[in-house]
Design a protein around this motif. Structure first.
Motif: not given
Length: 198
Positions: A60-82
């Protein structure tokens, strides 16, 4: 439903507080792609079933917002689970499903340099499941017939960045059941490798 609402509300409150606390620092926004493997099993309250981990994959895809040592990350992932189950009578069953997972995590860089980072993170996950298939007895198939498509979970883990490359090892556990018949919640480990385009 109330538990899911409180979990999401707490997550967004933490994100808001973190951003406001570090607002004086110049944020940096990144977009990238990600792929990897997952190892999933589902817990159950049924004494006649024992869940086992199964191997799947994600992309999938991901985004990250870095704010100094902190960050916020969001993702949209397709998962095949078994996953699979052993029954007390010596039988077995296999369960597979697809899911669109949207994790949002808050992280902290324990080591924060221009080219190398070591991170820890935690957050919440919304998962939409579909195309579930069961290979087993008729009774077991009936139990997963009403597969709950929308699920909420929590996740956390550690990660390493080197220049534009990123690697995450995370654990995820469901807060809601995917099968109300067996009161079954998914648990998974995943290893993801990503690359930030900018």
């Amino acid at each position: 439903m109330k538990q899911q609402f409180l979990a999401l509300s707490s997550l967004f409150l933490c994100i808001t507080c973190s951003i406001e606390t570090h607002a004086q620092q110049t944020p940096a926004f990144h977009i990238g792609v990600k792929g990897g493997a997952n190892f999933t099993k589902t817990s159950t309250e049924s004494s006649s079933l024992e869940g086992k981990y199964g191997f799947g994959y994600q992309a999938g895809v991901m985004t990250r917002l870095d704010i100094g040592s902190l960050y916020v990350q969001g993702e949209a992932l397709f998962n095949k689970r078994k996953t699979s189950y052993d029954t007390k009578d010596g039988g077995s069953a296999k369960l597979t499903w697809n899911a669109i997972d949207i994790p949002v995590v808050i992280g902290y860089k324990l080591v924060n340099t221009d080219d190398f980072n070591v991170r820890v993170f935690a957050g919440g996950v919304y998962s939409y499941a579909f195309n579930n298939k069961v290979s087993s007895s008729q009774a077991f198939q009936e139990g997963f017939k009403n597969f709950d498509k929308s699920n909420i979970g929590v996740t956390g883990g550690v990660g390493v960045d080197y220049k534009n490359f990123t690697v995450d090892l995370r654990y995820e556990t469901g807060l809601s059941n995917i099968s109300k018949e067996f009161k079954s919640k998914p648990h998974s480990f995943s290893l993801g490798i990503g690359y930030f385009l900018f």
